[in-house]
Design an enzyme around this catalytic site. Structure first.
Site, PDB file in Angstrom:
ATOM      1  N   LYS A 117       0.824  -1.214   0.000  1.00  0.00           N
ATOM      2  CA  LYS A 117       0.000   0.000   0.000  1.00  0.00           C
ATOM      3  C   LYS A 117       0.856   1.262   0.000  1.00  0.00           C
ATOM      4  O   LYS A 117       0.472   2.272  -0.558  1.00  0.00           O
ATOM      5  CB  LYS A 117      -0.936   0.011   1.208  1.00  0.00           C
ATOM      6  CG  LYS A 117      -2.075  -0.984   1.070  1.00  0.00           C
ATOM      7  CD  LYS A 117      -3.041  -0.827   2.221  1.00  0.00           C
ATOM      8  CE  LYS A 117      -4.096  -1.912   2.215  1.00  0.00           C
ATOM      9  NZ  LYS A 117      -4.935  -1.897   3.402  1.00  0.00           N
ATOM     10  N   LYS A 197      -4.532 -10.733  -6.909  1.00  0.00           N
ATOM     11  CA  LYS A 197      -5.824 -11.057  -6.282  1.00  0.00           C
ATOM     12  C   LYS A 197      -6.892 -10.027  -6.652  1.00  0.00           C
ATOM     13  O   LYS A 197      -6.573  -8.875  -6.926  1.00  0.00           O
ATOM     14  CB  LYS A 197      -5.655 -11.192  -4.763  1.00  0.00           C
ATOM     15  CG  LYS A 197      -5.470  -9.904  -4.053  1.00  0.00           C
ATOM     16  CD  LYS A 197      -5.679  -9.989  -2.561  1.00  0.00           C
ATOM     17  CE  LYS A 197      -5.743  -8.543  -2.116  1.00  0.00           C
ATOM     18  NZ  LYS A 197      -5.736  -8.204  -0.783  1.00  0.00           N
ATOM     19  N   LYS A 200     -10.465  -4.496  -4.122  1.00  0.00           N
ATOM     20  CA  LYS A 200     -11.316  -3.301  -4.187  1.00  0.00           C
ATOM     21  C   LYS A 200     -10.589  -2.153  -4.878  1.00  0.00           C
ATOM     22  O   LYS A 200     -11.201  -1.283  -5.452  1.00  0.00           O
ATOM     23  CB  LYS A 200     -11.675  -2.820  -2.775  1.00  0.00           C
ATOM     24  CG  LYS A 200     -12.576  -3.734  -1.989  1.00  0.00           C
ATOM     25  CD  LYS A 200     -12.986  -3.032  -0.689  1.00  0.00           C
ATOM     26  CE  LYS A 200     -13.320  -4.013   0.399  1.00  0.00           C
ATOM     27  NZ  LYS A 200     -12.394  -4.017   1.532  1.00  0.00           N
TER      28      LYS A 200
HETATM   29  P1  TYM Z   1     -10.531  -6.335   3.432  1.00  0.00           P
HETATM   30  O1  TYM Z   1     -11.590  -5.312   3.581  1.00  0.00           O
HETATM   31  O2  TYM Z   1      -9.411  -6.080   2.507  1.00  0.00           O
HETATM   32  O3  TYM Z   1     -11.172  -7.706   2.976  1.00  0.00           O
HETATM   33  C1  TYM Z   1     -12.248  -8.285   3.669  1.00  0.00           C
HETATM   34  C2  TYM Z   1     -12.136  -9.791   3.660  1.00  0.00           C
HETATM   35  O4  TYM Z   1     -12.149 -10.274   2.319  1.00  0.00           O
HETATM   36  C3  TYM Z   1     -11.023 -11.124   2.102  1.00  0.00           C
HETATM   37  N1  TYM Z   1     -10.596 -10.964   0.715  1.00  0.00           N
HETATM   38  C4  TYM Z   1     -10.430 -11.975  -0.140  1.00  0.00           C
HETATM   39  N2  TYM Z   1     -10.574 -13.304   0.000  1.00  0.00           N
HETATM   40  C5  TYM Z   1     -10.317 -14.072  -1.077  1.00  0.00           C
HETATM   41  N3  TYM Z   1      -9.918 -13.558  -2.276  1.00  0.00           N
HETATM   42  C6  TYM Z   1      -9.757 -12.231  -2.465  1.00  0.00           C
HETATM   43  N4  TYM Z   1      -9.389 -11.745  -3.631  1.00  0.00           N
HETATM   44  C7  TYM Z   1     -10.014 -11.376  -1.369  1.00  0.00           C
HETATM   45  N5  TYM Z   1      -9.936 -10.038  -1.191  1.00  0.00           N
HETATM   46  C8  TYM Z   1     -10.290  -9.803   0.089  1.00  0.00           C
HETATM   47  C9  TYM Z   1      -9.981 -10.628   3.092  1.00  0.00           C
HETATM   48  O5  TYM Z   1      -9.019 -11.619   3.357  1.00  0.00           O
HETATM   49  C10 TYM Z   1     -10.816 -10.294   4.292  1.00  0.00           C
HETATM   50  O6  TYM Z   1     -11.090 -11.452   5.044  1.00  0.00           O
HETATM   51  N6  TYM Z   1      -7.569  -5.999   7.415  1.00  0.00           N
HETATM   52  C11 TYM Z   1      -8.843  -6.536   6.970  1.00  0.00           C
HETATM   53  C12 TYM Z   1     -10.028  -6.026   7.747  1.00  0.00           C
HETATM   54  C13 TYM Z   1      -9.928  -6.224   9.226  1.00  0.00           C
HETATM   55  C14 TYM Z   1     -10.091  -7.439   9.907  1.00  0.00           C
HETATM   56  C15 TYM Z   1      -9.963  -7.128  11.312  1.00  0.00           C
HETATM   57  C16 TYM Z   1     -10.311  -8.753   9.504  1.00  0.00           C
HETATM   58  C17 TYM Z   1      -9.726  -5.251  10.151  1.00  0.00           C
HETATM   59  N7  TYM Z   1      -9.749  -5.797  11.410  1.00  0.00           N
HETATM   60  C18 TYM Z   1     -10.056  -8.113  12.279  1.00  0.00           C
HETATM   61  C19 TYM Z   1     -10.406  -9.732  10.489  1.00  0.00           C
HETATM   62  C20 TYM Z   1     -10.282  -9.417  11.860  1.00  0.00           C
HETATM   63  C21 TYM Z   1      -9.022  -6.142   5.508  1.00  0.00           C
HETATM   64  O7  TYM Z   1      -8.392  -5.281   5.009  1.00  0.00           O
HETATM   65  O8  TYM Z   1      -9.989  -6.761   4.872  1.00  0.00           O
END
Ligand code: TYM
Length: 330
Positions: A117, A197, A200
């Site tokens: 990032k 991957k 967003k």
């Molecule tokens: P974020 O918002 O990027 O993504 C949310 C969830 O979606 C999963 N994900 C994917 N899984 C499979 N293939 C993909 N291409 C893909 N893109 C995203 C992510 O692994 C995630 O599970 N840091 C986290 C948010 C967070 C969080 C937490 C998660 C903040 N605090 C505590 C668990 C526990 C994040 O950026 O997710």
């Protein structure tokens, strides 16, 4: 009692990668017979994480409600799970500060998501500290399991390290949470580039199918998805086709193996039109529920208020213990 915690950033459009890697897993956990009596589930909308990269404040507020409504539309039941907005529980940033004081600088420097990032945006201190805020989210609830996609594994390893460090320094306090990552669906790839991957923040809109995409957009994106030089589905599909078959399997609710046996021999064109049809019908059901929920945001607000109240009762207990142990006045 097992505690499950997970979250999504309201930083863009939720896509089928988020659904497959995270939300569909949450719904399965929530509905699993063996879990119903003995699990406490928390699903958070992590807006404090989202602002570590530039956001338009008005759009962010709207996205928070959009993500919350999508949780419900995808099948999260507020009677079985607590849904809340991270910034509505001030224990999260407070505890982050306390955890910062035991977090090794070098370990944060090695976080791959930070490195990725900070290449795209001017890195701020919040972005650097992002994984500690995530550790706080998880540890405040004495979480046992964190259902996520593969990309979050390193953050959960840090969370475990910090929990262990705290326990050693101040006495046994935290459980060590485990990541729950489904092997087959851990990493859904971009439809335009099977080496990166689905994300967003992808600049190419054709790479990502969003949960709120129209039928026309879904059909167009599937039709234009990259394949390989072959022409029909084989027993061992290549990366790009395997990605499409994985997506198909999740929405068809069957294993990858069963999908390949069902599809073997079909031309890529034929498969793509079957997949597009499946996605259109599955996502239109989610979208119908979503519209219903958004037409009465009052109800959604009530769910979020109740979620935040409950979350605060839990997190405040942990924070009280932590403060006492650290010698901070309660
Ligand atoms: P974020 O918002 O990027 O993504 C949310 C969830 O979606 C999963 N994900 C994917 N899984 C499979 N293939 C993909 N291409 C893909 N893109 C995203 C992510 O692994 C995630 O599970 N840091 C986290 C948010 C967070 C969080 C937490 C998660 C903040 N605090 C505590 C668990 C526990 C994040 O950026 O997710």
């Amino acid at each position: 009692m097992k505690t499950v915690f997970s979250g999504v950033q309201p930083s863009g459009n939720l896509h089928i990668g988020n659904y497959i890697g995270a939300l569909s897993q949450w719904v399965n956990l929530q509905n699993s017979e063996s879990r119903i009596q003995n699990s406490e589930l928390f699903f958070c909308i992590v807006d404090l994480h989202a602002i570590t990269v530039p956001q338009d404040p008005k759009i962010l507020q709207e996205k928070v409600l959009e993500v919350a409504a999508l949780y419900l539309a995808c099948g999260i039941n507020p009677k079985k799970a607590h849904i809340f907005i991270q910034s509505e529980n001030p224990d999260h940033p407070y505890f982050t500060w306390l955890l910062n004081t035991i977090t090794p600088f070098g370990q944060l420097e090695r976080m791959t998501q930070f490195k990725e990032k900070s290449e795209k945006h001017e890195a701020n201190v919040g972005l650097f500290d992002y994984p500690v805020l995530m550790a706080s989210d998880i540890l405040l609830y004495q979480t046992d399991e964190v259902p996520v996609g593969e990309d979050q594994k390193q953050h959960i390893e840090l969370t475990r390290d910090l929990a262990e460090k705290f326990n050693k320094k101040y006495g046994e306090t935290f459980k060590l949470p485990v990541p729950v990552i489904q092997k087959e669906t851990a990493r859904v790839m971009s439809l335009q580039n099977p080496n990166s991957k689905m994300s967003k923040s992808d600049k190419d809109p054709l790479g990502t199918i969003n949960l709120l995409d129209s039928e026309k957009e879904i059909r167009e994106k599937v039709r234009r998805a990259v394949t390989d030089s072959g022409s029909s589905i084989s027993k061992n599909p290549s990366e790009a086709i395997a990605n499409l078959v994985t997506i198909y399997s999740v929405f068809k609710n069957q294993s990858f193996k069963n999908s390949t046996s069902e599809l073997v021999g079909k031309s890529y064109g034929e498969f793509k039109s079957i997949l597009a049809g499946l996605l259109v019908s599955s996502l239109s059901q989610i979208q119908k529920k979503y519209q219903g929920i958004r037409s009465g945001d009052k109800l959604l607000r009530q769910v979020l208020d109740e979620g935040a109240e409950f979350a605060k009762t839990k997190s405040s207990q942990t924070l009280k213990i932590v403060k006492e142990k650290m010698g901070i006045s309660a």
